[in-house]
Design a protein around this motif. Structure first.
Motif, short mmCIF file in Angstrom:
data_model
loop_
_atom_site.label_atom_id
_atom_site.label_comp_id
_atom_site.label_asym_id
_atom_site.label_seq_id
_atom_site.Cartn_x
_atom_site.Cartn_y
_atom_site.Cartn_z
N ARG A 172 0.84 -1.21 0.00
CA ARG A 172 0.00 0.00 0.00
C ARG A 172 0.87 1.26 0.00
O ARG A 172 0.58 2.23 -0.70
CB ARG A 172 -0.95 -0.01 1.20
CG ARG A 172 -2.02 -1.09 1.11
CD ARG A 172 -3.23 -0.78 1.97
NE ARG A 172 -4.24 -1.84 1.84
CZ ARG A 172 -5.11 -1.92 0.86
NH1 ARG A 172 -5.10 -1.00 -0.11
NH2 ARG A 172 -5.99 -2.90 0.81
N SER A 173 1.93 1.25 0.79
CA SER A 173 2.83 2.40 0.79
C SER A 173 3.46 2.60 -0.58
O SER A 173 3.60 3.74 -1.07
CB SER A 173 3.93 2.19 1.84
OG SER A 173 3.39 2.17 3.15
N ALA A 174 3.81 1.49 -1.23
CA ALA A 174 4.41 1.57 -2.56
C ALA A 174 3.41 2.09 -3.59
O ALA A 174 3.78 2.81 -4.53
CB ALA A 174 4.95 0.21 -2.98
N LEU A 175 2.14 1.73 -3.45
CA LEU A 175 1.11 2.24 -4.36
C LEU A 175 0.96 3.76 -4.21
O LEU A 175 0.82 4.49 -5.20
CB LEU A 175 -0.23 1.55 -4.10
CG LEU A 175 -0.35 0.09 -4.56
CD1 LEU A 175 -1.69 -0.49 -4.10
CD2 LEU A 175 -0.22 -0.01 -6.08
N TYR A 176 0.96 4.23 -2.97
CA TYR A 176 0.90 5.68 -2.75
C TYR A 176 2.14 6.35 -3.36
O TYR A 176 2.04 7.44 -3.95
CB TYR A 176 0.81 5.99 -1.26
CG TYR A 176 -0.56 5.81 -0.68
CD1 TYR A 176 -1.66 6.49 -1.20
CD2 TYR A 176 -0.79 4.97 0.42
CE1 TYR A 176 -2.94 6.33 -0.66
CE2 TYR A 176 -2.06 4.80 0.97
CZ TYR A 176 -3.13 5.49 0.42
OH TYR A 176 -4.38 5.33 0.96
#
Length: 421
Positions: A172-176
């Motif tokens: 999720r952090s990487a998607l942001y």
């Protein structure tokens, strides 16, 4: 058949031949679909004569990216069926078709499947591939609204994945971070294209999404871009403040390459204030940090794709040019041009025009005109380059009205606007 006068006029404005337009459209199609286009000079001839009044969807999107306008503004007339198919739908279909492989199938499936799925590394790899394509397109062309639009769409795709399935916190952090990367590219394309209101809006979204990612490298890119935005707006106080945010991030303290870029952009901002001592001090810090940077270190693609000694010298050129240090500006221009990587066409053109300005300011009128005339025709249509060349012509005329170099430049600019064959 009715000849397409609008397209011919647009090509004339950019001094673009049929072969050049075909190459640019094919390049845009490759960015859009992952496969090179098949547009030929004959295809372009059919557009100009009116034999083809409404090209296929992928070509319309590519033409819009090349000229920053709609097919209708290029003189094309939609068929009755085409009027029911919005261009945005064509873009979305082409994005999904272009993706290819497992990751593409995953993105397409999530658009239609109601049940959640696991978001994973394949999704991130697809987004990273698309980001690399956006960066490559920016290096070739820069400033185009098509690049800005694509980057915004891809940011939305990355954010939409957050709602389409389950994922680890790392994913999720990487998607942001991916969404923020695309928004920062949209922001830079708007800055480069002189669409400053759009750039300010993109910055707000990019900064908020980047904060959720926890990735200080993309936060650095966004705030460093903000510093450049305010510099172009002629607001050095805001520019220094924004760039200070970037320079204060952990990545800038940890990695000398980021530190060097932060110092170099600080120097360019100081140039606006005419503070030569601050310019030299910041450039000294930038060079020291660049000399300490480990070439083997793992870094984001966006910074390794453009920042090196040539870019540092380019920023030094901008700083000294703004501060009125003409000889220093010229020296950095020659060094930057000698070291510049071949793919950085837009950057090379900007450096060339800045060199012409530095030569003109020193009274070297003939070399200045020769330098300005050496800018490739395809690069001279870039918004920043166009404005800089126009300003060069004004300064030349004010300095040497009626002289042979002035007349040479006037004739050159007149001939450059001739209608393409």
């Amino acid at each position: 058949m009715v000849a397409n006068v609008a397209l011919r006029r647009r090509m004339a404005e950019r001094r673009m031949t049929k072969a050049e337009l075909a190459r640019e459209v094919n390049a845009e199609i490759k960015i859009l679909t992952g496969k090179p286009g098949t547009v030929s000079e004959r295809t372009v001839h059919n557009w100009l004569t009116g034999a083809t009044s409404w090209p296929p969807g992928k070509i319309r999107v590519a033409l819009g990216a090349v000229f920053d306008c709609t097919p209708e503004q290029l003189g094309f007339t939609p068929t009755s069926r085409a009027r029911t198919t919005p261009e945005a739908d064509v873009r979305r279909r082409d994005f999904i078709a272009a993706a290819g492989g497992t990751a593409a199938a995953a993105l397409a499936a999530t658009a239609a499947a109601p049940s959640p799925r696991r978001i994973g590394t394949a999704d991130l790899q697809l987004l990273q591939t698309r980001f690399a394509e956006v960066v490559a397109s920016d290096h070739r062309h820069g400033g185009r609204i098509g690049i800005e639009t694509r980057a915004v769409q891809l940011a939305d795709e990355a954010l939409a994945l957050q709602e389409r399935g389950s994922a680890t916190q790392r994913i999720r952090s990487a998607l942001y971070a991916s969404a923020a990367s695309f928004m920062s590219s949209a922001m830079w394309a708007a800055i480069d294209g002189r669409r400053f209101d759009a750039a300010l809006a993109h910055h707000q979204k990019a900064a908020s999404v980047a904060a959720m990612s926890g990735d200080s490298s993309i936060q650095f890119r966004i705030w460093s871009h903000a510093g450049s935005l305010y510099r172009h707006l002629g607001r050095p106080t805001d520019a220094l403040a924004a760039n200070d945010v970037a320079r204060g991030l952990p990545i800038a303290r940890r990695d000398p390459l980021f530190a060097s870029l932060g110092h170099a952009r600080h120097a360019a901002i100081h140039g606006l204030t005419g503070d030569t001592n601050a310019v030299r001090r910041s450039l000294g810090h930038a060079q020291d940090a660049l000399d300490r940077a480990d070439d083997a270190a793992s870094r984001p693609m966006w910074i390794t794709a453009f920042y090196d000694q040539a870019e540092l010298d380019s920023l030094a050129l901008a700083a000294h040019l703004s501060a009125g240090n003409w000889e220093d500006a010229e020296a950095h221009a020659h060094r930057s041009m000698a070291l510049r990587r071949g793919a950085m066409q837009r950057s090379h053109a900007i450096t060339t025009v800045r060199l012409a300005h530095a030569q003109l300011a020193q009274g070297d009128i003939d070399p200045a005109v020769a330098t300005a005339m050496s800018v490739p025709a395809e690069a001279s249509t870039h918004p920043r380059v166009t404005g800089m060349l126009a300003l060069f012509g004004t300064k030349l005329h004010n300095r040497a009205a009626g002289s042979r170099p002035d007349l040479t430049w006037t004739q050159y600019t007149h001939d450059s606007r001739r209608t393409p064959a």
